[in-house]
Design an enzyme around this catalytic site. Structure first.
Site, PDB file in Angstrom:
ATOM      1  N   GLU A  30       0.850  -1.198   0.000  1.00 58.09           N
ATOM      2  CA  GLU A  30       0.000   0.000   0.000  1.00 58.09           C
ATOM      3  C   GLU A  30       0.886   1.248   0.000  1.00 58.09           C
ATOM      4  O   GLU A  30       1.838   1.341   0.763  1.00 58.09           O
ATOM      5  CB  GLU A  30      -0.916  -0.026   1.226  1.00 58.09           C
ATOM      6  CG  GLU A  30      -1.578   1.284   1.597  1.00 58.09           C
ATOM      7  CD  GLU A  30      -2.478   1.878   0.512  1.00 58.09           C
ATOM      8  OE1 GLU A  30      -3.217   1.132  -0.136  1.00 58.09           O
ATOM      9  OE2 GLU A  30      -2.411   3.115   0.324  1.00 58.09           O
ATOM     10  N   GLN A  31       0.514   2.205  -0.853  1.00 60.71           N
ATOM     11  CA  GLN A  31       1.357   3.407  -0.971  1.00 60.71           C
ATOM     12  C   GLN A  31       1.313   4.320   0.269  1.00 60.71           C
ATOM     13  O   GLN A  31       2.307   4.949   0.606  1.00 60.71           O
ATOM     14  CB  GLN A  31       0.955   4.204  -2.207  1.00 60.71           C
ATOM     15  CG  GLN A  31      -0.443   4.795  -2.139  1.00 60.71           C
ATOM     16  CD  GLN A  31      -0.835   5.579  -3.387  1.00 60.71           C
ATOM     17  OE1 GLN A  31      -0.052   5.708  -4.319  1.00 60.71           O
ATOM     18  NE2 GLN A  31      -2.043   6.107  -3.401  1.00 60.71           N
ATOM     19  N   ARG A 104     -16.413   3.884   6.858  1.00 57.95           N
ATOM     20  CA  ARG A 104     -15.342   3.276   6.063  1.00 57.95           C
ATOM     21  C   ARG A 104     -14.084   2.999   6.877  1.00 57.95           C
ATOM     22  O   ARG A 104     -13.377   2.010   6.641  1.00 57.95           O
ATOM     23  CB  ARG A 104     -14.969   4.190   4.894  1.00 57.95           C
ATOM     24  CG  ARG A 104     -15.968   4.153   3.766  1.00 57.95           C
ATOM     25  CD  ARG A 104     -15.658   5.233   2.752  1.00 57.95           C
ATOM     26  NE  ARG A 104     -16.620   5.217   1.682  1.00 57.95           N
ATOM     27  CZ  ARG A 104     -16.396   4.687   0.477  1.00 57.95           C
ATOM     28  NH1 ARG A 104     -15.226   4.184   0.185  1.00 57.95           N
ATOM     29  NH2 ARG A 104     -17.336   4.704  -0.436  1.00 57.95           N
ATOM     30  N   TYR A 210     -27.629   7.440   5.853  1.00 60.14           N
ATOM     31  CA  TYR A 210     -27.840   6.285   6.731  1.00 60.14           C
ATOM     32  C   TYR A 210     -26.914   6.393   7.937  1.00 60.14           C
ATOM     33  O   TYR A 210     -25.900   7.085   7.899  1.00 60.14           O
ATOM     34  CB  TYR A 210     -27.612   4.962   5.975  1.00 60.14           C
ATOM     35  CG  TYR A 210     -26.354   4.892   5.145  1.00 60.14           C
ATOM     36  CD1 TYR A 210     -25.145   4.502   5.699  1.00 60.14           C
ATOM     37  CD2 TYR A 210     -26.372   5.216   3.785  1.00 60.14           C
ATOM     38  CE1 TYR A 210     -23.986   4.430   4.943  1.00 60.14           C
ATOM     39  CE2 TYR A 210     -25.215   5.156   3.019  1.00 60.14           C
ATOM     40  CZ  TYR A 210     -24.028   4.759   3.601  1.00 60.14           C
ATOM     41  OH  TYR A 210     -22.885   4.704   2.843  1.00 60.14           O
ATOM     42  N   ASP A 288     -12.025  -1.163  -8.243  1.00 60.36           N
ATOM     43  CA  ASP A 288     -12.094   0.056  -9.059  1.00 60.36           C
ATOM     44  C   ASP A 288     -10.982   0.117 -10.100  1.00 60.36           C
ATOM     45  O   ASP A 288     -11.083   0.870 -11.061  1.00 60.36           O
ATOM     46  CB  ASP A 288     -11.981   1.297  -8.153  1.00 60.36           C
ATOM     47  CG  ASP A 288     -13.320   1.677  -7.523  1.00 60.36           C
ATOM     48  OD1 ASP A 288     -14.278   0.877  -7.635  1.00 60.36           O
ATOM     49  OD2 ASP A 288     -13.405   2.762  -6.920  1.00 60.36           O
TER      50      ASP A 288
HETATM   51  C1  FAD Z   1     -19.921   8.649  -2.874  1.00 65.65           C
HETATM   52  C2  FAD Z   1     -19.572   7.185  -2.960  1.00 65.65           C
HETATM   53  C3  FAD Z   1     -20.321   6.276  -2.266  1.00 65.65           C
HETATM   54  C4  FAD Z   1     -20.047   4.913  -2.379  1.00 65.65           C
HETATM   55  N1  FAD Z   1     -20.826   4.031  -1.695  1.00 65.65           N
HETATM   56  C5  FAD Z   1     -20.599   2.701  -1.828  1.00 65.65           C
HETATM   57  C6  FAD Z   1     -21.406   1.761  -1.121  1.00 65.65           C
HETATM   58  O1  FAD Z   1     -22.292   2.158  -0.355  1.00 65.65           O
HETATM   59  N2  FAD Z   1     -21.160   0.436  -1.286  1.00 65.65           N
HETATM   60  C7  FAD Z   1     -20.168  -0.024  -2.113  1.00 65.65           C
HETATM   61  O2  FAD Z   1     -20.003  -1.250  -2.234  1.00 65.65           O
HETATM   62  N3  FAD Z   1     -19.385   0.844  -2.795  1.00 65.65           N
HETATM   63  C8  FAD Z   1     -19.560   2.189  -2.666  1.00 65.65           C
HETATM   64  N4  FAD Z   1     -18.760   3.066  -3.314  1.00 65.65           N
HETATM   65  C9  FAD Z   1     -17.664   2.555  -4.172  1.00 65.65           C
HETATM   66  C10 FAD Z   1     -16.452   2.166  -3.337  1.00 65.65           C
HETATM   67  O3  FAD Z   1     -16.038   3.253  -2.544  1.00 65.65           O
HETATM   68  C11 FAD Z   1     -15.299   1.760  -4.244  1.00 65.65           C
HETATM   69  O4  FAD Z   1     -15.753   0.936  -5.281  1.00 65.65           O
HETATM   70  C12 FAD Z   1     -14.271   0.961  -3.445  1.00 65.65           C
HETATM   71  O5  FAD Z   1     -13.780   1.728  -2.384  1.00 65.65           O
HETATM   72  C13 FAD Z   1     -13.121   0.522  -4.350  1.00 65.65           C
HETATM   73  O6  FAD Z   1     -12.194  -0.194  -3.586  1.00 65.65           O
HETATM   74  P1  FAD Z   1     -10.799  -0.587  -4.205  1.00 65.65           P
HETATM   75  O7  FAD Z   1     -10.084  -1.324  -3.111  1.00 65.65           O
HETATM   76  O8  FAD Z   1     -10.977  -1.240  -5.520  1.00 65.65           O
HETATM   77  O9  FAD Z   1     -10.069   0.810  -4.526  1.00 65.65           O
HETATM   78  P2  FAD Z   1      -9.629   1.975  -3.538  1.00 65.65           P
HETATM   79  O10 FAD Z   1     -10.548   2.096  -2.404  1.00 65.65           O
HETATM   80  O11 FAD Z   1      -9.407   3.170  -4.397  1.00 65.65           O
HETATM   81  O12 FAD Z   1      -8.233   1.488  -2.959  1.00 65.65           O
HETATM   82  C14 FAD Z   1      -7.062   1.526  -3.735  1.00 65.65           C
HETATM   83  C15 FAD Z   1      -5.863   1.483  -2.802  1.00 65.65           C
HETATM   84  O13 FAD Z   1      -4.689   1.384  -3.593  1.00 65.65           O
HETATM   85  C16 FAD Z   1      -3.712   2.287  -3.107  1.00 65.65           C
HETATM   86  N5  FAD Z   1      -2.835   2.619  -4.234  1.00 65.65           N
HETATM   87  C17 FAD Z   1      -3.121   3.377  -5.319  1.00 65.65           C
HETATM   88  N6  FAD Z   1      -2.056   3.442  -6.143  1.00 65.65           N
HETATM   89  C18 FAD Z   1      -1.064   2.699  -5.561  1.00 65.65           C
HETATM   90  C19 FAD Z   1       0.277   2.394  -5.942  1.00 65.65           C
HETATM   91  N7  FAD Z   1       0.830   2.860  -7.067  1.00 65.65           N
HETATM   92  N8  FAD Z   1       1.016   1.586  -5.122  1.00 65.65           N
HETATM   93  C20 FAD Z   1       0.462   1.101  -3.946  1.00 65.65           C
HETATM   94  N9  FAD Z   1      -0.796   1.379  -3.543  1.00 65.65           N
HETATM   95  C21 FAD Z   1      -1.553   2.158  -4.347  1.00 65.65           C
HETATM   96  C22 FAD Z   1      -4.528   3.465  -2.596  1.00 65.65           C
HETATM   97  O14 FAD Z   1      -3.801   4.245  -1.677  1.00 65.65           O
HETATM   98  C23 FAD Z   1      -5.717   2.748  -1.969  1.00 65.65           C
HETATM   99  O15 FAD Z   1      -5.478   2.403  -0.623  1.00 65.65           O
HETATM  100  C24 FAD Z   1     -18.990   4.453  -3.213  1.00 65.65           C
HETATM  101  C25 FAD Z   1     -18.212   5.381  -3.892  1.00 65.65           C
HETATM  102  C26 FAD Z   1     -18.508   6.726  -3.770  1.00 65.65           C
HETATM  103  C27 FAD Z   1     -17.676   7.698  -4.550  1.00 65.65           C
END
Ligand code: FAD
Length: 397
Positions: A30-31, A104, A210, A288
């Site tokens: 993790e960065q 979160r 909520y 994502d």
């Molecule tokens: C307003 C809003 C409401 C939402 N509500 C919901 C909900 O109710 N339910 C739901 O299921 N989803 C919800 N989502 C979507 C959800 O937040 C995301 O889909 C989810 O957090 C994605 O998780 P992830 O682990 O794929 O990516 P991220 O959460 O973006 O995590 C990526 C991680 O990678 C790290 N990283 C990035 N680049 C590097 C690198 N080069 N080297 C090392 N580490 C790196 C980052 O620091 C981060 O910790 C919502 C989104 C928004 C915007």
């Protein structure tokens, strides 16, 4: 098999737990200097909660989570109910797992705590990837590098792993921004808000709120159509007065919630068209990084949790054939994630209708057979991502 997960967000952490449970040697890079999430809420539906429960996390989930009783969708001005559907015991009984609301930070904390410290490497920002036959080498900004059998890019919408594997491509601004607020319970006690998932729909915007953190805070997200935007950070401070002005004429409960914001942050909402491929050689993506979506199905994080469960099941079934496992991973995951990307985008239109014939048609459809009824939401909530079709009656990982 050695696996490096890049990114310690919800997707990366839960994937690591699934892969460990499947007996694989996995480390997370993790960065940031610590595991954590911004101060906001997140909804975790049964399709994802069942997977977290299977990881042994239910006590932590119940300690900090809130179980809503219902989903209540209403009109923006007079508050008339458009749809009310169960989220409580009926949903748990129908789908075998509860619906949760979390802060979160709480979710990230108990996911991180479930991983042993020696498997979690903070302050490791991936800068480069190299593939050498059946191995991949990940290099970090701090000079460290690891050589593994598989790199999993769980590094979010701006994924460096995706960039290095498939080339540069910017996420697109959707035209929506979100004001968010986390309101201490005592500030909104007078509004008497039930333990539900609330969604108010109106012209060019909607408001979701909520309870989170054992009902100590109300999480509020106010989405509005906006046109242009350049930044995309959860930490852009906005003005409460601007948010209030935008929701002029909305129901007193909505305005009362916004007025109670101790502070507000503005976030531009981005997404991305479905990617043609998620994997290249010994590198794959999840969450994502490969399927960012508008949050209007509340499924982005849930889908990232599902990705990790499916990947773990496949790699445990076919450990000797990583490319075949990755092909199957895409076959199983991509159609569902794409369907949710599309459904989320469609909800933007549905939620933001101006009063008129389309809005009346929407309201009639919601009243007749809401999309959130147990029968209609089964395709989403019943899914068990750790079960691989055609693999016989083996236990899910
Ligand atoms: C307003 C809003 C409401 C939402 N509500 C919901 C909900 O109710 N339910 C739901 O299921 N989803 C919800 N989502 C979507 C959800 O937040 C995301 O889909 C989810 O957090 C994605 O998780 P992830 O682990 O794929 O990516 P991220 O959460 O973006 O995590 C990526 C991680 O990678 C790290 N990283 C990035 N680049 C590097 C690198 N080069 N080297 C090392 N580490 C790196 C980052 O620091 C981060 O910790 C919502 C989104 C928004 C915007």
């Amino acid at each position: 098999m050695k696996i490096a997960i890049i990114g310690g967000g919800i997707g990366g952490l839960s994937a690591a737990l699934h892969l460990l449970k499947a007996g694989l040697d996995v480390h997370v890079y993790e960065q940031s200097s610590r595991i954590g999430e911004i101060g906001a809420g997140i909804q975790i539906s049964p399709n994802a909660s069942r997977l977290l429960i299977r990881l042994g996390l239910e006590p932590a989930m119940d300690r900090v989570g809130v179980r809503p009783v219902t989903i209540h969708q209403r009109r923006w001005d007079d508050g008339r109910t458009l749809q009310r559907a169960p989220l409580g015991p009926e949903v748990e009984e129908a789908f075998g797992a509860p619906y949760y609301h979390f802060h979160r930070g709480d979710l990230a904390e108990f996911l991180g705590a479930a991983l042993s410290a020696d498997r979690l490497h903070v302050s490791h920002k991936l800068v480069d990837l190299e593939q050498k036959g059946e191995r991949a080498i990940a290099r970090f900004e701090n000079g460290a590098s690891v050589e593994v059998d598989l790199v999993v890019g769980a590094d979010g919408i701006h994924s460096r792993v995706r960039h290095l594997t498939f080339g540069p491509e910017k996420p697109r601004f959707t035209g929506c921004i979100a004001w968010r607020g986390l309101v201490p319970a005592e500030r909104v006690a007078h509004l008497g808000i039930e333990v539900a998932s609330h969604n108010w729909m109106g012209p060019d915007g909607h408001v979701v709120h909520y309870w989170v953190a054992s009902q100590r805070f109300m999480n509020v997200v106010c989405v509005t159509e906006h046109g242009t935007w350049t930044d995309e950070s959860w930490t852009n401070r906005g003005k409460v007065a601007d948010a209030l002005a935008r929701y002029e004429g909305w129901h007193p409960t909505v305005r009362g919630l916004i007025a109670a914001f101790p502070e507000t942050f503005v976030w531009a909402l981005h997404d991305r068209a479905a990617l043609p491929r998620w994997s290249g050689g010994r590198v794959t993506l999840l969450g994502d990084a490969c399927h960012p979506m508008l949050p209007f199905m509340a499924q982005g994080a849930a889908q990232s949790i599902e990705d990790g469960a499916t990947l773990a099941s496949l790699l445990s079934i076919m450990p000797g054939d990583v490319p075949a496992a990755l092909r199957r991973y895409e076959e199983l995951r991509k159609p569902r994630a794409t369907r949710l990307q599309d459904a989320s985008a469609a909800n933007r239109t549905r939620f933001h209708l101006h009063d008129g014939p389309d809005q009346q048609q929407r309201d009639a459809a919601m009243a007749a057979s809401g999309d959130r009824s147990i029968a209609n939401i089964g395709w989403l909530y019943r899914h068990d991502a750790s079960v691989i079709p055609d693999q016989g009656p083996r236990a899910p990982t």
